[in-house]
Design an enzyme around this catalytic site. Structure first.
Site, PDB file in Angstrom:
ATOM      1  N   THR A 159      -4.278   6.104   2.150  1.00 36.80           N
ATOM      2  CA  THR A 159      -4.574   7.459   2.618  1.00 36.80           C
ATOM      3  C   THR A 159      -5.414   8.401   1.517  1.00 36.80           C
ATOM      4  O   THR A 159      -5.094   9.570   1.250  1.00 36.80           O
ATOM      5  CB  THR A 159      -3.227   8.345   3.020  1.00 36.80           C
ATOM      6  OG1 THR A 159      -2.211   7.354   3.275  1.00 36.80           O
ATOM      7  CG2 THR A 159      -3.531   9.372   3.994  1.00 36.80           C
ATOM      8  N   GLU A 219       1.044  -0.945   0.100  1.00 40.26           N
ATOM      9  CA  GLU A 219      -0.263   0.123  -0.023  1.00 40.26           C
ATOM     10  C   GLU A 219       1.088   1.309   0.033  1.00 40.26           C
ATOM     11  O   GLU A 219       1.562   1.462   0.971  1.00 40.26           O
ATOM     12  CB  GLU A 219      -0.857  -0.014   1.397  1.00 40.26           C
ATOM     13  CG  GLU A 219      -1.656   1.039   1.490  1.00 40.26           C
ATOM     14  CD  GLU A 219      -2.472   1.330   2.807  1.00 40.26           C
ATOM     15  OE1 GLU A 219      -2.773   0.131   3.471  1.00 40.26           O
ATOM     16  OE2 GLU A 219      -2.720   2.339   3.301  1.00 40.26           O
ATOM     17  N   ARG A 276       0.592  10.292   0.687  1.00 38.26           N
ATOM     18  CA  ARG A 276       1.160  11.422   1.758  1.00 38.26           C
ATOM     19  C   ARG A 276       2.203  11.968   1.300  1.00 38.26           C
ATOM     20  O   ARG A 276       2.967  12.985   2.156  1.00 38.26           O
ATOM     21  CB  ARG A 276       1.037  10.710   3.024  1.00 38.26           C
ATOM     22  CG  ARG A 276      -0.061  10.329   3.840  1.00 38.26           C
ATOM     23  CD  ARG A 276      -0.017   9.968   5.178  1.00 38.26           C
ATOM     24  NE  ARG A 276       0.287   8.507   5.249  1.00 38.26           N
ATOM     25  CZ  ARG A 276       1.144   8.145   6.372  1.00 38.26           C
ATOM     26  NH1 ARG A 276       1.740   8.895   6.668  1.00 38.26           N
ATOM     27  NH2 ARG A 276       0.971   6.975   6.352  1.00 38.26           N
ATOM     28  N   LYS A 291     -10.969  -1.890   6.989  1.00 33.55           N
ATOM     29  CA  LYS A 291      -9.478  -1.306   7.662  1.00 33.55           C
ATOM     30  C   LYS A 291      -9.923  -0.932   9.030  1.00 33.55           C
ATOM     31  O   LYS A 291     -10.715  -0.043   9.204  1.00 33.55           O
ATOM     32  CB  LYS A 291      -8.808  -0.232   6.930  1.00 33.55           C
ATOM     33  CG  LYS A 291      -7.605   0.429   7.706  1.00 33.55           C
ATOM     34  CD  LYS A 291      -6.856   1.182   6.934  1.00 33.55           C
ATOM     35  CE  LYS A 291      -5.825   2.106   7.700  1.00 33.55           C
ATOM     36  NZ  LYS A 291      -4.845   2.802   6.820  1.00 33.55           N
TER      37      LYS A 291
HETATM   38  O1  LIG Z   1      -2.010   6.675   5.978  1.00 32.66           O
HETATM   39  C1  LIG Z   1      -2.329   5.703   6.122  1.00 32.66           C
HETATM   40  O2  LIG Z   1      -3.540   5.364   5.237  1.00 32.66           O
HETATM   41  C2  LIG Z   1      -2.299   4.867   7.398  1.00 32.66           C
HETATM   42  O3  LIG Z   1      -2.580   3.933   7.200  1.00 32.66           O
HETATM   43  C3  LIG Z   1      -1.440   5.626   8.520  1.00 32.66           C
HETATM   44  C4  LIG Z   1      -0.342   4.694   8.980  1.00 32.66           C
HETATM   45  O4  LIG Z   1       0.802   4.918   8.267  1.00 32.66           O
HETATM   46  C5  LIG Z   1      -0.483   3.430   8.898  1.00 32.66           C
HETATM   47  O5  LIG Z   1      -1.293   3.134  10.037  1.00 32.66           O
HETATM   48  C6  LIG Z   1       0.800   2.565   9.348  1.00 32.66           C
HETATM   49  O6  LIG Z   1       1.163   2.745  10.666  1.00 32.66           O
HETATM   50  P1  LIG Z   1       2.257   2.317  11.320  1.00 32.66           P
HETATM   51  O7  LIG Z   1       2.393   1.056  10.932  1.00 32.66           O
HETATM   52  O8  LIG Z   1       2.176   2.522  12.773  1.00 32.66           O
HETATM   53  O9  LIG Z   1       3.371   3.214  10.944  1.00 32.66           O
END
Ligand SMILES: O=C(O)C(=O)C[C@H](O)[C@H](O)COP(=O)(O)O
Length: 212
Positions: A73, A45, A49, A133
């Site tokens: 995102t 994914e 961002r 999700k």
């Molecule tokens: O941007 C998105 O759609 C997200 O999913 C936000 C975070 O990047 C993920 O939740 C990953 O989070 P971590 O594994 O804690 O770094």
């Protein structure tokens, strides 16, 4: 079928962890996707961002046939369309809006929408969504919270994401309502920056073992 689960389910069931990627440099996208696929994580994914994200998706879609590239995102209909046009095979959003659901309805590319509360989940069930999700997983109540949804909201399956790493992934994966988890830990920013692709392949292979 609103959610196009025939397209989404093989992606989510194919591996225990979906790498969530933040790509700053387009040139990193192809070697990173290859490194993760080599370790057993073909589905990735790429989050929208960064300015490089759409070009990164395009590059992986065109140059890494073994990868299954998705976009993360996604916040609105315009991003949905751009990500789909760039070659995304699935779309992930942190939550939903009526416009985003409309974009999903009129697209061939399936959506994995984010939800936390019973009300949000019930609203998505009414729209025909069965795979969600759970975001941000750890911060919103973690595995205990998610487990407590499994009986009253049976039939909805989740990909928890946010605050998950090698130490707690297995706890989530053992829940009856979890199909896979998402996480950035398999592609740490410093390893990407330094081009340490072999180390990323090792992290991916370690994550694949979580399924056993
Ligand atoms: O941007 C998105 O759609 C997200 O999913 C936000 C975070 O990047 C993920 O939740 C990953 O989070 P971590 O594994 O804690 O770094």
């Amino acid at each position: 079928m609103t959610q196009k689960t025939d397209l989404l389910l093989p992606v989510l069931k194919g591996q225990p962890v979906i790498p969530v990627l933040l790509i700053q440099n387009v040139a990193d996208a192809v070697p990173l996707a290859r490194a993760l696929a080599a370790g057993g994580l073909p589905a990735i994914e790429i989050t929208l961002r960064t300015a490089a994200a759409l070009d990164a998706i395009r590059a992986v879609a065109n140059e890494v046939p073994e990868a299954i590239v998705g976009a993360g995102t996604i916040l609105n209909a315009r991003q949905y369309e751009e990500a789909a046009n760039a070659g995304s095979r699935f779309i992930v959003s942190p939550g939903v809006t009526p416009q985003l659901l409309e974009a999903a309805r009129s697209s061939k590319v399936p959506l994995l929408p984010g939800a936390i509360t019973p009300g949000e989940i019930m609203a998505l069930r009414e729209e025909g969504y069965t795979m969600l999700k759970f975001f941000p997983a750890e911060q919103a109540g973690g595995a205990a919270f998610l487990k407590s949804l499994s009986s009253p909201l049976a039939g909805t399956m989740f990909c928890p994401t946010g605050g998950i790493g090698i130490a707690n992934a297995k706890t989530y994966l053992s829940l009856p309502n979890v199909v896979c988890v998402g996480g950035s830990w398999v592609a740490p920013e410093n390893l990407v920056k330094e081009g340490k692709w072999d180390e990323i392949t090792k992290l991916a292979a370690e994550a694949v073992k979580l399924a056993s």
